[in-house]
Design an enzyme around this catalytic site. Structure first.
Site, PDB file in Angstrom:
ATOM      1  CB  CYS A 100      56.445  74.709  12.034  1.00 57.11           C
ATOM      2  SG  CYS A 100      55.729  76.195  11.336  1.00 57.11           S
ATOM      3  CG  LEU A 101      50.486  74.587  14.130  1.00 63.19           C
ATOM      4  CD1 LEU A 101      49.398  75.563  14.586  1.00 63.19           C
ATOM      5  CD2 LEU A 101      50.073  73.158  14.425  1.00 63.19           C
ATOM      6  CG  HIS A 142      58.737  78.728  15.787  1.00 66.48           C
ATOM      7  ND1 HIS A 142      59.326  77.581  15.309  1.00 66.48           N
ATOM      8  CD2 HIS A 142      57.559  78.848  15.112  1.00 66.48           C
ATOM      9  CE1 HIS A 142      58.538  77.037  14.391  1.00 66.48           C
ATOM     10  NE2 HIS A 142      57.444  77.787  14.259  1.00 66.48           N
ATOM     11  CD  GLU A 143      54.537  80.926  16.360  1.00 67.77           C
ATOM     12  OE1 GLU A 143      54.123  81.343  15.248  1.00 67.77           O
ATOM     13  OE2 GLU A 143      54.574  79.715  16.636  1.00 67.77           O
ATOM     14  CG  HIS A 146      56.157  81.680  11.268  1.00 64.31           C
ATOM     15  ND1 HIS A 146      56.307  80.927  10.121  1.00 64.31           N
ATOM     16  CD2 HIS A 146      56.016  80.785  12.280  1.00 64.31           C
ATOM     17  CE1 HIS A 146      56.256  79.648  10.423  1.00 64.31           C
ATOM     18  NE2 HIS A 146      56.086  79.526  11.731  1.00 64.31           N
TER      19      HIS A 146
END
Length: 175
Positions: A100-101, A142-143, A146
């Site tokens: 993850c960024l 995943h996104e 968020h």
């Protein structure tokens, strides 16, 4: 366009539930600029996805480069996904590596549904429906997490596979 600052784990924006994007707001120049900046930021940091909360915007929006396979030449065109609604297809769950960024230099194995359907709006405000499996499905899940204040750590069954990127590359990455 601009490179945006990426929120790192510990910042409250990453744990807050993002708000739904209004269709009129979506068509406005400010949100279109945000989408362009998010794509540029994702590309700059070599990411495959980036959610609005990661750039300090509590909106139900993410951008992603969803590679359709090895038979496509060049880089996939990044998509903007707005107000996504995910439906799991089948019961197949696969555990695989994620990073993850917002949690730089760390990887871990995360269980995710192998196949999903997602209903959302694109950047023009048109309704879209995508079916994704394997890696693209993982990126979308995943996104979307968020947007609900969930980090990949929260989905891990155990922290035994939690590793720094250097050790991941040395011991765990597939050749």
């Amino acid at each position: 366009m601009s490179i945006l600052k990426v929120a790192r784990m510990g910042h409250p924006v990453l744990r807050a539930k993002a708000r739904t994007v209004d269709k009129l707001e979506l068509r406005g120049p400010a949100l279109q600029r945000l989408i362009d900046d998010m794509i540029e930021t994702m590309t700059e940091y070599h990411g495959v996805g980036l959610a609005a909360p990661q750039v300090h915007e509590g909106l139900r929006l993410f951008v992603a480069s969803l590679d359709a396979g090895d038979d496509h030449e060049g880089e996939p065109e990044p998509l903007a996904i707005v107000n996504p609604e995910i439906t799991v297809v089948g019961a197949d769950v696969v555990e695989d590596w994620e990073g993850c960024l917002s949690i730089p230099e760390v990887r871990g194995r995360v269980p995710r549904a192998r196949e999903i359907k997602v209903r959302a709006y694109d950047r023009k405000g048109d309704r879209i429906e995508l079916r994704a499996h394997d890696f693209p499905a993982r990126v979308i899940q995943h996104e979307t997490d968020h947007l609900d204040g969930v980090l990949f750590f929260d989905r891990m069954k155990s922290f035994e596979t939690l590793t720094f990127l250097e050790e991941y590359s040395r011991y765990w990455a597939k050749d």
